[in-house]
Design a protein around this motif. Structure first.
Motif, PDB file in Angstrom:
ATOM      1  N   ASN A  85       0.829  -1.216   0.000  1.00 52.85           N
ATOM      2  CA  ASN A  85       0.000   0.000   0.000  1.00 52.85           C
ATOM      3  C   ASN A  85       0.857   1.258   0.000  1.00 52.85           C
ATOM      4  OD1 ASN A  85      -2.334  -1.510   0.056  1.00 52.85           O
ATOM      5  ND2 ASN A  85      -2.668  -1.269   2.247  1.00 52.85           N
ATOM      6  N   TYR A  86       1.905   1.242   0.808  1.00 55.18           N
ATOM      7  CA  TYR A  86       2.755   2.428   0.912  1.00 55.18           C
ATOM      8  C   TYR A  86       3.438   2.745  -0.424  1.00 55.18           C
ATOM      9  CZ  TYR A  86       6.320   5.690   2.292  1.00 55.18           C
ATOM     10  OH  TYR A  86       7.115   6.805   2.359  1.00 55.18           O
ATOM     11  N   PHE A  87       4.030   1.731  -1.052  1.00 55.78           N
ATOM     12  CA  PHE A  87       4.730   2.007  -2.308  1.00 55.78           C
ATOM     13  C   PHE A  87       3.760   2.269  -3.463  1.00 55.78           C
ATOM     14  CE2 PHE A  87       8.409   0.137  -0.052  1.00 55.78           C
ATOM     15  CZ  PHE A  87       9.248   1.239  -0.170  1.00 55.78           C
ATOM     16  N   ARG A  90       3.059   5.881  -2.954  1.00 59.72           N
ATOM     17  CA  ARG A  90       4.202   6.682  -3.428  1.00 59.72           C
ATOM     18  C   ARG A  90       4.253   6.726  -4.958  1.00 59.72           C
ATOM     19  NH1 ARG A  90       8.296   8.572  -0.240  1.00 59.72           N
ATOM     20  NH2 ARG A  90       8.557   9.713  -2.169  1.00 59.72           N
ATOM     21  N   ALA A  91       3.876   5.622  -5.627  1.00 57.05           N
ATOM     22  CA  ALA A  91       3.841   5.595  -7.094  1.00 57.05           C
ATOM     23  C   ALA A  91       2.774   6.564  -7.606  1.00 57.05           C
ATOM     24  CB  ALA A  91       3.580   4.178  -7.594  1.00 57.05           C
ATOM     25  N   ARG A  92       1.606   6.605  -6.936  1.00 56.87           N
ATOM     26  CA  ARG A  92       0.556   7.552  -7.335  1.00 56.87           C
ATOM     27  C   ARG A  92       1.033   8.997  -7.149  1.00 56.87           C
ATOM     28  NH1 ARG A  92      -2.574   3.883  -4.550  1.00 56.87           N
ATOM     29  NH2 ARG A  92      -2.780   5.262  -2.748  1.00 56.87           N
ATOM     30  N   LEU A  93       1.670   9.275  -6.016  1.00 57.12           N
ATOM     31  CA  LEU A  93       2.210  10.622  -5.790  1.00 57.12           C
ATOM     32  C   LEU A  93       3.245  10.985  -6.844  1.00 57.12           C
ATOM     33  CD1 LEU A  93       2.721  10.879  -1.913  1.00 57.12           C
ATOM     34  CD2 LEU A  93       0.965  11.959  -3.308  1.00 57.12           C
ATOM     35  N   GLY A 168       9.519   6.710 -10.022  1.00 55.25           N
ATOM     36  CA  GLY A 168       8.177   6.165 -10.186  1.00 55.25           C
ATOM     37  C   GLY A 168       8.198   4.693 -10.555  1.00 55.25           C
ATOM     38  N   ARG A 169       9.114   4.310 -11.446  1.00 54.64           N
ATOM     39  CA  ARG A 169       9.226   2.893 -11.824  1.00 54.64           C
ATOM     40  C   ARG A 169       9.663   2.052 -10.621  1.00 54.64           C
ATOM     41  NH1 ARG A 169      11.343   5.183 -16.564  1.00 54.64           N
ATOM     42  NH2 ARG A 169      13.472   4.784 -15.905  1.00 54.64           N
ATOM     43  N   ILE A 170      10.545   2.600  -9.807  1.00 57.97           N
ATOM     44  CA  ILE A 170      10.992   1.872  -8.612  1.00 57.97           C
ATOM     45  C   ILE A 170       9.834   1.709  -7.631  1.00 57.97           C
ATOM     46  CG2 ILE A 170      12.462   2.028  -6.557  1.00 57.97           C
ATOM     47  CD1 ILE A 170      14.621   3.212  -8.442  1.00 57.97           C
ATOM     48  N   PHE A 171       9.063   2.780  -7.390  1.00 58.84           N
ATOM     49  CA  PHE A 171       7.923   2.683  -6.476  1.00 58.84           C
ATOM     50  C   PHE A 171       6.905   1.657  -6.976  1.00 58.84           C
ATOM     51  CE2 PHE A 171       8.721   7.326  -5.126  1.00 58.84           C
ATOM     52  CZ  PHE A 171       9.538   6.931  -4.084  1.00 58.84           C
ATOM     53  N   THR A 172       6.646   1.665  -8.273  1.00 56.47           N
ATOM     54  CA  THR A 172       5.705   0.698  -8.848  1.00 56.47           C
ATOM     55  C   THR A 172       6.221  -0.720  -8.664  1.00 56.47           C
ATOM     56  OG1 THR A 172       4.915   2.327 -10.450  1.00 56.47           O
ATOM     57  CG2 THR A 172       4.517   0.000 -10.963  1.00 56.47           C
ATOM     58  N   LYS A 173       7.498  -0.910  -8.906  1.00 57.44           N
ATOM     59  CA  LYS A 173       8.107  -2.237  -8.727  1.00 57.44           C
ATOM     60  C   LYS A 173       8.014  -2.684  -7.268  1.00 57.44           C
ATOM     61  CE  LYS A 173      12.770  -4.120  -9.132  1.00 57.44           C
ATOM     62  NZ  LYS A 173      14.072  -3.852  -9.745  1.00 57.44           N
ATOM     63  N   LEU A 174       8.299  -1.776  -6.333  1.00 61.39           N
ATOM     64  CA  LEU A 174       8.269  -2.116  -4.918  1.00 61.39           C
ATOM     65  C   LEU A 174       6.840  -2.356  -4.417  1.00 61.39           C
ATOM     66  CD1 LEU A 174      10.995   0.323  -3.539  1.00 61.39           C
ATOM     67  CD2 LEU A 174      11.210  -2.130  -3.997  1.00 61.39           C
ATOM     68  N   SER A 175       5.855  -1.757  -5.083  1.00 62.58           N
ATOM     69  CA  SER A 175       4.468  -1.942  -4.649  1.00 62.58           C
ATOM     70  C   SER A 175       3.969  -3.358  -4.916  1.00 62.58           C
ATOM     71  CB  SER A 175       3.542  -0.939  -5.337  1.00 62.58           C
ATOM     72  OG  SER A 175       3.379  -1.261  -6.704  1.00 62.58           O
ATOM     73  N   GLY A 176       4.710  -4.114  -5.724  1.00 62.13           N
ATOM     74  CA  GLY A 176       4.312  -5.487  -6.003  1.00 62.13           C
ATOM     75  C   GLY A 176       5.346  -6.521  -5.616  1.00 62.13           C
ATOM     76  N   MET A 177       6.403  -6.100  -4.928  1.00 58.52           N
ATOM     77  CA  MET A 177       7.462  -7.061  -4.595  1.00 58.52           C
ATOM     78  C   MET A 177       6.998  -8.071  -3.545  1.00 58.52           C
ATOM     79  SD  MET A 177      10.234  -5.067  -2.279  1.00 58.52           S
ATOM     80  CE  MET A 177       9.658  -3.960  -1.015  1.00 58.52           C
ATOM     81  N   HIS A 178       7.639  -9.197  -3.551  1.00 59.87           N
ATOM     82  CA  HIS A 178       7.345 -10.241  -2.571  1.00 59.87           C
ATOM     83  C   HIS A 178       7.922  -9.807  -1.225  1.00 59.87           C
ATOM     84  CE1 HIS A 178       6.451 -14.181  -1.064  1.00 59.87           C
ATOM     85  NE2 HIS A 178       7.695 -14.332  -0.647  1.00 59.87           N
ATOM     86  N   VAL A 179       7.152  -9.971  -0.156  1.00 60.93           N
ATOM     87  CA  VAL A 179       7.592  -9.581   1.181  1.00 60.93           C
ATOM     88  C   VAL A 179       7.552 -10.813   2.079  1.00 60.93           C
ATOM     89  CG1 VAL A 179       7.125  -8.116   3.189  1.00 60.93           C
ATOM     90  CG2 VAL A 179       6.692  -7.240   0.888  1.00 60.93           C
ATOM     91  N   GLU A 180       8.677 -11.076   2.731  1.00 57.36           N
ATOM     92  CA  GLU A 180       8.762 -12.177   3.687  1.00 57.36           C
ATOM     93  C   GLU A 180       9.109 -11.608   5.052  1.00 57.36           C
ATOM     94  OE1 GLU A 180      11.797 -14.877   2.390  1.00 57.36           O
ATOM     95  OE2 GLU A 180      10.798 -15.299   0.487  1.00 57.36           O
ATOM     96  N   VAL A 181       8.428 -12.100   6.079  1.00 59.61           N
ATOM     97  CA  VAL A 181       8.747 -11.698   7.452  1.00 59.61           C
ATOM     98  C   VAL A 181       9.250 -12.959   8.153  1.00 59.61           C
ATOM     99  CG1 VAL A 181       7.890 -10.681   9.576  1.00 59.61           C
ATOM    100  CG2 VAL A 181       6.942  -9.963   7.377  1.00 59.61           C
TER     101      VAL A 181
END
Length: 187
Positions: A85-87, A90-93, A168-181
């Motif tokens: 959601n955050y990235f 940021r991509a929208r901004l 913007g391309r980086i934010f878009t990429k990060l908005s869909g990256m796989h996240v592991e905790v």
């Protein structure tokens, strides 16, 4: 917050590794929003974005968060949603920032062209072909002033938009990256 970036291994895609004591280090403590809508901590965001810039733009990334203090409930879904959601936000901004930059460029271009044309017309019709010393100075001054007025639109259209689009391309990429905790001590 201790952080490292690891390159791709044969079995895993490239990952951005972060070691955190607890979840509070990941989020902005001043943001009153619920976790899934919270802003990331400025340092955490900066680390993630700068780490993502080290990889080619088309490379899929994984964010691996190693937590020392594991909360009562598994935070993986919450964190994944919050990071995405955050990235995405940021991509929208960033898209809005790009549109505003292009609008500023168009406005600057119109102003610059009008000023340049005015300077060139003054050169032609007011100064004309006068051979007086003042006329030569005025002619050169008006020509230089007209072209200097074009500096800002040329700067915007030739150079300023690149970093905005790259972010913007980086934010878009990060908005869909796989996240592991990962619980500290677990691999």
């Amino acid at each position: 917050m201790s952080s490292t970036t690891s390159a791709a291994t044969a079995k895993r895609p490239p990952s951005i590794e972060m070691e955190l004591r607890d979840l509070r280090q990941l989020f902005n403590s001043m943001d009153p929003s619920p976790f899934k809508d919270k802003d990331l901590d400025r340092e955490a965001e900066e680390f993630i974005v700068s780490s993502a810039q080290e990889f080619p733009p088309d490379t899929a990334l994984t964010l691996r968060l190693h937590l020392d203090e594991w909360p009562a409930e598994d935070p993986t879904t919450l964190i994944r949603s919050a990071v995405h959601n955050y990235f995405a936000y940021r991509a929208r901004l960033n898209r809005q920032e790009f549109r505003l930059l292009m609008k500023r460029g168009r406005t600057s271009l119109i102003i610059g062209l009008l000023f340049l044309v005015t300077c060139l017309l003054l050169n032609k019709f007011v100064i004309g072909s006068s051979t007086e010393p003042w006329a030569g100075i005025a002619h050169e001054s008006l020509t230089i002033a007209g072209w200097v007025a074009m500096w800002r639109p040329m700067e915007i259209y030739l150079y300023d938009w690149w970093p905005v689009r790259r972010r913007g391309r980086i934010f878009t990429k990060l908005s869909g990256m796989h996240v592991e905790v990962i619980r500290k001590g677990q691999t």
